[in-house]
Structures are given as structure tokens and as C-alpha cells.
Design an enzyme around this catalytic site. Structure first.
Site, PDB file in Angstrom:
ATOM      1  N   ARG A 137       0.829  -1.209   0.000  1.00  0.00           N
ATOM      2  CA  ARG A 137       0.000   0.000   0.000  1.00  0.00           C
ATOM      3  C   ARG A 137       0.865   1.261   0.000  1.00  0.00           C
ATOM      4  O   ARG A 137       1.014   1.929  -1.016  1.00  0.00           O
ATOM      5  CB  ARG A 137      -0.945  -0.010   1.217  1.00  0.00           C
ATOM      6  CG  ARG A 137      -2.150   0.939   1.068  1.00  0.00           C
ATOM      7  CD  ARG A 137      -1.826   2.400   1.270  1.00  0.00           C
ATOM      8  NE  ARG A 137      -1.354   2.739   2.606  1.00  0.00           N
ATOM      9  CZ  ARG A 137      -0.939   3.938   2.957  1.00  0.00           C
ATOM     10  NH1 ARG A 137      -0.923   4.931   2.072  1.00  0.00           N
ATOM     11  NH2 ARG A 137      -0.497   4.174   4.182  1.00  0.00           N
ATOM     12  N   ASP A 138       1.481   1.565   1.112  1.00  0.00           N
ATOM     13  CA  ASP A 138       2.280   2.782   1.226  1.00  0.00           C
ATOM     14  C   ASP A 138       3.467   2.749   0.267  1.00  0.00           C
ATOM     15  O   ASP A 138       3.855   3.772  -0.295  1.00  0.00           O
ATOM     16  CB  ASP A 138       2.770   2.931   2.673  1.00  0.00           C
ATOM     17  CG  ASP A 138       3.316   4.313   2.968  1.00  0.00           C
ATOM     18  OD1 ASP A 138       3.109   5.228   2.155  1.00  0.00           O
ATOM     19  OD2 ASP A 138       3.952   4.473   4.022  1.00  0.00           O
ATOM     20  N   HIS A 145       6.742   4.468  12.681  1.00  0.00           N
ATOM     21  CA  HIS A 145       6.816   4.462  11.218  1.00  0.00           C
ATOM     22  C   HIS A 145       7.896   5.463  10.793  1.00  0.00           C
ATOM     23  O   HIS A 145       7.709   6.674  10.938  1.00  0.00           O
ATOM     24  CB  HIS A 145       5.443   4.859  10.662  1.00  0.00           C
ATOM     25  CG  HIS A 145       5.340   4.876   9.178  1.00  0.00           C
ATOM     26  ND1 HIS A 145       4.478   4.059   8.472  1.00  0.00           N
ATOM     27  CD2 HIS A 145       5.978   5.624   8.236  1.00  0.00           C
ATOM     28  CE1 HIS A 145       4.581   4.310   7.178  1.00  0.00           C
ATOM     29  NE2 HIS A 145       5.500   5.261   7.013  1.00  0.00           N
ATOM     30  N   HIS A 159      10.787   6.898   7.861  1.00  0.00           N
ATOM     31  CA  HIS A 159      11.321   6.977   6.503  1.00  0.00           C
ATOM     32  C   HIS A 159      12.835   7.144   6.596  1.00  0.00           C
ATOM     33  O   HIS A 159      13.358   7.671   7.575  1.00  0.00           O
ATOM     34  CB  HIS A 159      10.681   8.140   5.741  1.00  0.00           C
ATOM     35  CG  HIS A 159       9.277   7.848   5.315  1.00  0.00           C
ATOM     36  ND1 HIS A 159       8.890   7.744   4.002  1.00  0.00           N
ATOM     37  CD2 HIS A 159       8.147   7.622   6.043  1.00  0.00           C
ATOM     38  CE1 HIS A 159       7.607   7.467   3.929  1.00  0.00           C
ATOM     39  NE2 HIS A 159       7.132   7.398   5.166  1.00  0.00           N
ATOM     40  N   CYS A 176       6.336  10.079  -0.318  1.00  0.00           N
ATOM     41  CA  CYS A 176       5.107  10.846  -0.102  1.00  0.00           C
ATOM     42  C   CYS A 176       5.110  12.068  -1.004  1.00  0.00           C
ATOM     43  O   CYS A 176       6.028  12.892  -0.916  1.00  0.00           O
ATOM     44  CB  CYS A 176       4.987  11.276   1.362  1.00  0.00           C
ATOM     45  SG  CYS A 176       3.499  12.243   1.704  1.00  0.00           S
ATOM     46  N   ASN A 232      10.110   4.100   2.852  1.00  0.00           N
ATOM     47  CA  ASN A 232      10.085   3.644   4.234  1.00  0.00           C
ATOM     48  C   ASN A 232      11.342   2.839   4.543  1.00  0.00           C
ATOM     49  O   ASN A 232      12.052   2.392   3.637  1.00  0.00           O
ATOM     50  CB  ASN A 232       8.858   2.755   4.458  1.00  0.00           C
ATOM     51  CG  ASN A 232       7.558   3.475   4.190  1.00  0.00           C
ATOM     52  OD1 ASN A 232       7.049   4.187   5.041  1.00  0.00           O
ATOM     53  ND2 ASN A 232       7.015   3.296   2.989  1.00  0.00           N
TER      54      ASN A 232
END
Length: 302
Positions: free
Chosen positions: A16-17, A206, A208, A239, A248
């Protein structure tokens, strides 16, 4: 300082991300093969797709097909940013939903054209309804440390936003270093404060890897008592509303760190890299994470 945990859960966000902002359109069958390979590697919690407008995020236009064909294993999370997304996710029989809000007003406005307060107010009745109906709700807190438009974020502002979602009885808080500007001291301070203020809350970090501090930030969060981390196989991600933000932290590199600390995850390194190998030919950029490169050179990782 907490003792390092014996066990850590990695929540895979690559499908997804990781893929959401990929320039090349990834075929649905490749996404499904990627997801299945990650499941075979031992992943039990995963962000699998996103119910968003295909006009704005064409990569996720096949969300319903993904949900229809996916193998039911563990917790399969879908991103549902608004009422329409939630309704479509319900139609697809999703059981676990993720919502998101940025601590920064500017980031929020550029992302969804609402202030932070407006976003929270619009999500509150949706979350309360989801909880009443028995769904798992994950609240993703963006720009928890720094905003690419506003700069540093005060720790108390992040705690306050997390408190509002905790008061809604969300099942999980995923707290994000969206543009990769955090350092280990910041990571430790925020996650220690979160653990102390919300001791019963399921808490996930989370990070990056924009400035290659992702692993050090994870180690600091481990010291603060965190035992859940979002990671992306192959370091996929980025993003569009955070200029300069890279992918990530890579699942395989985080796994190596945890293995070196004798922390159990239940994951198989070679199988994770094999999953990355499935999707890499379809990406717009090569995968250059340390453990995946070793896998490609040697064909396996001991």
C-alpha cells in the site's frame, strides 16, 4: 530506558504505502504475488491496498480486486481516508481500516485540503461507528516530528493528536516520521512519552529513511519500549506531499538489525527478499537496500 523486547512485530506497508506513489502501473497479479510472497515470509499484519479516488491515486484503482483475490491470512489493513473509502472497504469485506491525519495543518491542507482539527472532526463519527461495528481501526499520525512546510513539530502537539484518537478507542496508533527528519534523540523522547501516556495503546513507529537514520531511530524507539514497526519490503515508498522524502525503512534491513540483537520476528529473510524480487522488475527505480543487494549477489542470506 526499557529493556529491549524479546519479540517485535513488523507491519508490512509495501503493497500500500510502498506502491501507492510508484510511477509505473503495477499489474494486479504482480501485486497479489508480492502480497502472497510476503505472507509466506511470515508477515501477519500488512497494509494491502487503499480505497481512495483512482483519479488521484491510479495505482490503487484495483483495491476491490485485491481484496477479492487476496489470501485471508492475519490482519489485512486497508487505507480509508473518508466516508466513501470506508463504505467501499466494507463492500469489499475489509475488517481492518486505517485513517490518517497530519499533526501539521499545512501538510494536512496540501494532502486533503483540511486543517488537522477539521480532519479529526470529520473522522470522529466514522471511527466511533467503525468501532461500534467491530472493525479494527488504525490511526496513522503523519508529520509527528517535522513538517516539510512548517518545520519542527512540538512534541506536545503530537501527543495531543494521539490523545484525541486514543480517546476514540482506536486499536492502534502508527506514529510517522513522514519526511525522515527525526534523529534518535527525538525518536526516543517521543516514543517514551507515548508509552508513558498511553501504556495500554497498541503503538507502532513508522520511519522513513530519507537521511539514512531510519535504523538508528528504530533502535532508539526499541529502547523507549516500542515493539511494533511499519516497514516496507525493498524500502518502497515516499510521499508526494513531503518533498524529498524517500521510501520507508526496508523490511529486510530492519529484520537484519533485529536478528543481530537476537530479537524474534517470525520472519524469513530470504523469503522477504524473494518477495522484493517479484515486484522489482515492474518498478521505476532499482531496489538498492543492503540486504536485498546481498541476496542478489549471493542468491541467499545465511
Amino acid at each position: 530506558m526499557f529493556s529491549l523486547p524479546n519479540n517485535v512485530t513488523l507491519i508490512e506497508v509495501g503493497p500500500r504505502d510502498g506502491l501507492q506513489n510508484e510511477k509505473n502501473q503495477i499489474p494486479t497479479h504482480i501485486k497479489l504475488s508480492f502480497i502472497r510472497a510476503l505472507q509466506l515470509a511470515g508477515i501477519e499484519e500488512m497494509e494491502v491496498t487503499s480505497f481512495v479516488s483512482p483519479k488521484w491515486v491510479p495505482q490503487m484503482a484495483d483495491a476491490a480486486d485485491i481484496m477479492q483475490q487476496i489470501k485471508n491470512k492475519g490482519r489485512q489493513i486497508v487505507l480509508t481516508p473518508n466516508a466513501k473509502g470506508i463504505e467501499k472497504a466494507k463492500e469489499a469485506h475489509a475488517k481492518s481500516m486505517a485513517v490518517f491525519v497530519g499533526v501539521s495543518d499545512t501538510f494536512n491542507q496540501k494532502n486533503i485540503n483540511r486543517t488537522t482539527e477539521e480532519s479529526v472532526n470529520s473522522l470522529r463519527p466514522l471511527i466511533l461507528q467503525l468501532k461500534q461495528e467491530g472493525y479494527f481501526v488504525r490511526a496513522c499520525i503523519s508529520t509527528a516530528f517535522h513538517c516539510p512546510y512548517e518545520g519542527s513539530i512540538e512534541l506536545e502537539k503530537t501527543l495531543d493528536l494521539c490523545r484525541q484518537f486514543s480517546d476514540m478507542n482506536v486499536d492502534e496508533l502508527s506514529v510517522a516520521d513522514t519526511d525522515g527528519m527525526a534523529n534518535p534523540a527525538m525518536s526516543y523522547d517521543l516514543f517514551l512519552a507515548l508509552r508513558e501516556q498511553f501504556p495500554k495503546q497498541l503503538l507502532t513507529a513508522h520511519f522513513h529513511d530519507t537521511r539514512k537514520l531510519g535504523l538508528t531511530n528504530i533502535y532508539a524507539a526499541l529502547q523507549a519500549g516500542v515493539d511494533r514497526f511499519d516497514t516496507s519490503a525493498g524500502g518502497l515508498g515516499g510521499c508526494p506531499f513531503a518533498p524529498g522524502a524517500t521510501g520507508n525503512v526496508a523490511t529486510e534491513d530492519v529484520l537484519y538489525l533485529l536478528q543481530s540483537l537476537n530479537i524474534e520476528t517470525g520472519l524469513n529473510m530470504n523469503a522477504i527478499c524473494q518477495a522484493v524480487e517479484i515486484v522489482e522488475p515492474y518498478l521505476s527505480r532499482p531496489i538498492e537496500t543492503a540486504m536485498y543487494q546481498q541476496f542478489k549477489r549471493e542468491g541467499h542470506i545465511c
